[in-house]
Motif scaffolding. Structure first.
Motif, PDB file in Angstrom:
ATOM      1  N   PHE A 125       0.812  -1.210   0.000  1.00 34.40           N
ATOM      2  CA  PHE A 125       0.000   0.000   0.000  1.00 34.40           C
ATOM      3  C   PHE A 125       0.852   1.270   0.000  1.00 34.40           C
ATOM      4  CE2 PHE A 125      -2.313  -3.430   2.038  1.00 34.40           C
ATOM      5  CZ  PHE A 125      -3.540  -3.391   1.400  1.00 34.40           C
ATOM      6  N   SER A 126       2.113   1.128  -0.359  1.00 32.29           N
ATOM      7  CA  SER A 126       3.023   2.276  -0.292  1.00 32.29           C
ATOM      8  C   SER A 126       2.726   3.336  -1.342  1.00 32.29           C
ATOM      9  CB  SER A 126       4.474   1.800  -0.438  1.00 32.29           C
ATOM     10  OG  SER A 126       4.645   1.121  -1.678  1.00 32.29           O
ATOM     11  N   ASP A 127       2.052   2.967  -2.429  1.00 27.58           N
ATOM     12  CA  ASP A 127       1.745   3.925  -3.506  1.00 27.58           C
ATOM     13  C   ASP A 127       0.235   3.963  -3.708  1.00 27.58           C
ATOM     14  OD1 ASP A 127       1.812   5.660  -5.599  1.00 27.58           O
ATOM     15  OD2 ASP A 127       3.271   4.531  -6.790  1.00 27.58           O
ATOM     16  N   ALA A 128      -0.471   4.611  -2.786  1.00 25.10           N
ATOM     17  CA  ALA A 128      -1.935   4.636  -2.803  1.00 25.10           C
ATOM     18  C   ALA A 128      -2.529   5.272  -4.060  1.00 25.10           C
ATOM     19  CB  ALA A 128      -2.461   5.336  -1.555  1.00 25.10           C
ATOM     20  N   PRO A 129      -2.003   6.403  -4.564  1.00 25.03           N
ATOM     21  CA  PRO A 129      -2.610   7.019  -5.767  1.00 25.03           C
ATOM     22  C   PRO A 129      -2.642   6.075  -6.970  1.00 25.03           C
ATOM     23  CG  PRO A 129      -1.151   8.576  -4.681  1.00 25.03           C
ATOM     24  CD  PRO A 129      -0.935   7.257  -4.004  1.00 25.03           C
ATOM     25  N   MET A 152      -5.295   3.444  -6.465  1.00 26.57           N
ATOM     26  CA  MET A 152      -6.652   3.944  -6.704  1.00 26.57           C
ATOM     27  C   MET A 152      -6.947   4.013  -8.201  1.00 26.57           C
ATOM     28  SD  MET A 152      -7.979   4.221  -3.784  1.00 26.57           S
ATOM     29  CE  MET A 152      -9.486   5.083  -4.249  1.00 26.57           C
ATOM     30  N   LEU A 153      -5.959   4.422  -8.985  1.00 24.93           N
ATOM     31  CA  LEU A 153      -6.133   4.458 -10.450  1.00 24.93           C
ATOM     32  C   LEU A 153      -6.382   3.058 -10.984  1.00 24.93           C
ATOM     33  CD1 LEU A 153      -5.985   5.779 -13.252  1.00 24.93           C
ATOM     34  CD2 LEU A 153      -3.477   5.510 -13.143  1.00 24.93           C
ATOM     35  N   SER A 154      -5.625   2.108 -10.471  1.00 26.23           N
ATOM     36  CA  SER A 154      -5.787   0.722 -10.910  1.00 26.23           C
ATOM     37  C   SER A 154      -7.166   0.179 -10.549  1.00 26.23           C
ATOM     38  CB  SER A 154      -4.697  -0.146 -10.272  1.00 26.23           C
ATOM     39  OG  SER A 154      -4.765  -1.464 -10.741  1.00 26.23           O
ATOM     40  N   LEU A 186      -2.409  -2.745 -21.358  1.00 23.42           N
ATOM     41  CA  LEU A 186      -1.587  -1.898 -22.227  1.00 23.42           C
ATOM     42  C   LEU A 186      -1.710  -0.426 -21.843  1.00 23.42           C
ATOM     43  CD1 LEU A 186      -2.246  -3.561 -25.717  1.00 23.42           C
ATOM     44  CD2 LEU A 186      -0.050  -3.452 -24.499  1.00 23.42           C
ATOM     45  N   ALA A 187      -2.941   0.010 -21.532  1.00 27.41           N
ATOM     46  CA  ALA A 187      -3.165   1.414 -21.202  1.00 27.41           C
ATOM     47  C   ALA A 187      -2.543   1.799 -19.865  1.00 27.41           C
ATOM     48  CB  ALA A 187      -4.667   1.692 -21.178  1.00 27.41           C
ATOM     49  N   LEU A 188      -2.411   0.837 -18.938  1.00 32.03           N
ATOM     50  CA  LEU A 188      -1.951   1.153 -17.584  1.00 32.03           C
ATOM     51  C   LEU A 188      -0.469   0.883 -17.362  1.00 32.03           C
ATOM     52  CD1 LEU A 188      -4.964  -0.316 -15.566  1.00 32.03           C
ATOM     53  CD2 LEU A 188      -4.415   2.097 -15.885  1.00 32.03           C
ATOM     54  N   MET A 189       0.220   0.351 -18.343  1.00 33.56           N
ATOM     55  CA  MET A 189       1.634   0.040 -18.167  1.00 33.56           C
ATOM     56  C   MET A 189       2.441   1.263 -17.732  1.00 33.56           C
ATOM     57  SD  MET A 189       2.404  -2.474 -21.428  1.00 33.56           S
ATOM     58  CE  MET A 189       4.182  -2.319 -21.200  1.00 33.56           C
ATOM     59  N   GLY A 190       2.222   2.390 -18.409  1.00 34.93           N
ATOM     60  CA  GLY A 190       2.953   3.606 -18.086  1.00 34.93           C
ATOM     61  C   GLY A 190       2.555   4.217 -16.752  1.00 34.93           C
ATOM     62  N   ASP A 206       3.489   1.837 -13.929  1.00 40.31           N
ATOM     63  CA  ASP A 206       4.878   1.375 -13.944  1.00 40.31           C
ATOM     64  C   ASP A 206       4.955  -0.122 -13.637  1.00 40.31           C
ATOM     65  OD1 ASP A 206       7.612   1.584 -14.268  1.00 40.31           O
ATOM     66  OD2 ASP A 206       7.990   2.079 -12.158  1.00 40.31           O
ATOM     67  N   GLN A 207       4.082  -0.878 -14.304  1.00 42.73           N
ATOM     68  CA  GLN A 207       4.058  -2.330 -14.141  1.00 42.73           C
ATOM     69  C   GLN A 207       4.151  -2.986 -15.519  1.00 42.73           C
ATOM     70  OE1 GLN A 207       3.983  -4.312 -11.483  1.00 42.73           O
ATOM     71  NE2 GLN A 207       3.725  -2.776  -9.866  1.00 42.73           N
ATOM     72  N   PRO A 208       4.787  -4.155 -15.624  1.00 44.63           N
ATOM     73  CA  PRO A 208       4.864  -4.851 -16.908  1.00 44.63           C
ATOM     74  C   PRO A 208       3.485  -5.282 -17.394  1.00 44.63           C
ATOM     75  CG  PRO A 208       6.438  -5.753 -15.325  1.00 44.63           C
ATOM     76  CD  PRO A 208       5.519  -4.860 -14.559  1.00 44.63           C
ATOM     77  N   PHE A 209       3.385  -5.484 -18.701  1.00 50.90           N
ATOM     78  CA  PHE A 209       2.117  -5.878 -19.307  1.00 50.90           C
ATOM     79  C   PHE A 209       1.607  -7.195 -18.738  1.00 50.90           C
ATOM     80  CE2 PHE A 209       0.120  -8.613 -22.543  1.00 50.90           C
ATOM     81  CZ  PHE A 209      -1.033  -7.888 -22.786  1.00 50.90           C
TER      82      PHE A 209
END
Length: 350
Positions: free
Chosen positions: A80-84, A87-89, A285-289, A292-295
């Protein structure tokens, strides 16, 4: 009705099938082997079962709790270190559930010819047991509904690891020997495991959690892990036993299905699950950037099925299995909440 001898024979058959699936390097062998064996008995030789036989539901419930404890123990504060970004995910996952459910409904109702309740609950991309229970209350065809929900999970946990294995050039998931359990756990840990499992089931029932037999124990294990009070290590032999019991229980739900109905369910599953995976790939594909997670990690996080197997695939990819698990639990939660909110609308349409 209680038929302990029949249950023991089915579990023995399930265990043998699990070892056969393991020898064939199938994904999730201790679950899929018994499931396939029990489903063959249920569909091809139901006359050999005792009259009115049902697999003991309390036995299945107890071992589902074991899987929940194993997964929950993987939840750590670092997750949970990167909450923003999380939330997007989750926002994207909510959109995925809506799109995937709508796509599956169109396939089952417009192409498969299923009635509205059966198509609506059969197309749900999560909450296997809850979808079946709600669908039966809404008047869905129990056999078709059960078939479509089970085939969804089986298709995803079978095809996705195989596809990733071919893409990466090496096995992934349980077929690669990955596990979330510990091989060496002292016997003294078993009472704590049992206590946590019982507490989790009671918590899940009290809070009416989605997939409560899984998420209640998972929540207990996660709380213990996050607070540092106790880290539950579940032994591998217990996890394997749990999967054999659960797979056998699921396979017996196919009792009464005909060959024609099964074949129709298979090709409808190919269409609906294939479309859901394409939608999941688009989100990945849209959320990779942004994330910051691999496909491949994002794909297994959005894939509609198999919490345990997807977490094992995450281990193969050197990803945090708790990240993947958290997404699948949220998918189940959103799906079940959506089914509950849609029930009144569906009744009005009928």
């Amino acid at each position: 009705m209680g038929h302990p001898l029949a249950t023991l024979i089915l579990l023995a058959l399930g265990a043998c099938s699990a070892f056969a699936a393991l020898a064939l390097n199938l994904p999730l062998p201790y679950l899929l082997g018994p499931l396939l064996a029990a489903s063959l008995v249920a569909t091809l030789a139901p006359q050999h079962l005792p009259s009115g036989y049902q697999f003991p539901p309390k036995l299945r419930l107890a071992f589902i709790a074991i899987i929940g404890l194993m997964i929950g123990a993987q939840v750590t504060p670092e997750l949970f270190s990167d909450a923003p970004r999380l939330m997007l995910s989750f926002a994207a996952l909510t959109a995925f559930v809506v799109l995937a459910h709508g796509f599956g409904y169109v396939i089952l109702h417009n192409i498969g010819g299923y009635d509205r309740p059966t198509a609506f609950y059969g197309a749900a991309p999560g909450g296997l047991f809850e979808s079946i229970a709600m669908g039966e209350e809404a008047g869905a065809d129990a056999a078709r509904l059960t078939l479509q929900q089970f085939l969804r999970v089986v298709a995803v946990v079978t095809l996705l690891p195989i596809g990733l294995s071919l893409w990466l050039g090496e096995p992934v998931g349980s077929s690669a020997g990955m596990t979330l359990a510990r091989s060496s756990v002292p016997w003294s840990a078993l009472p704590w495991i049992a206590l946590a499992g019982v507490t989790g089931i009671i918590l899940g029932q009290a809070l009416r959690l989605p997939a409560k037999q899984l998420t209640g124990p998972m929540a207990i294990a996660a709380i213990l892990s996050l607070t540092g009070l106790l880290h539950l290590d579940v032994p591998q032999w217990l996890v394997n036993t749990a999967q054999v019991v659960i797979g056998t229980a699921l396979g017996m739900r196919f009792t009464g299905l005909t060959k024609a109905l099964l074949m129709k369910g298979l090709w409808l599953t190919a269409l609906s699950v294939g479309g859901m995976l394409v939608i999941a790939a688009g989100f990945a594909l849209a959320l990779m950037g942004p994330l910051d997670q691999p496909f491949d990690v994002l794909l297994i996080s959005f894939a509609p099925g198999g919490v345990t197997e997807m977490s094992l695939v995450a281990l193969s990819l050197s990803a945090n299995p708790a990240f993947v698990t958290l997404h699948h639990v949220f998918r189940i939660l959103i799906t079940v909440v959506g089914l509950g909110l849609s029930a009144r609308w569906l009744r009005a349409r009928l």
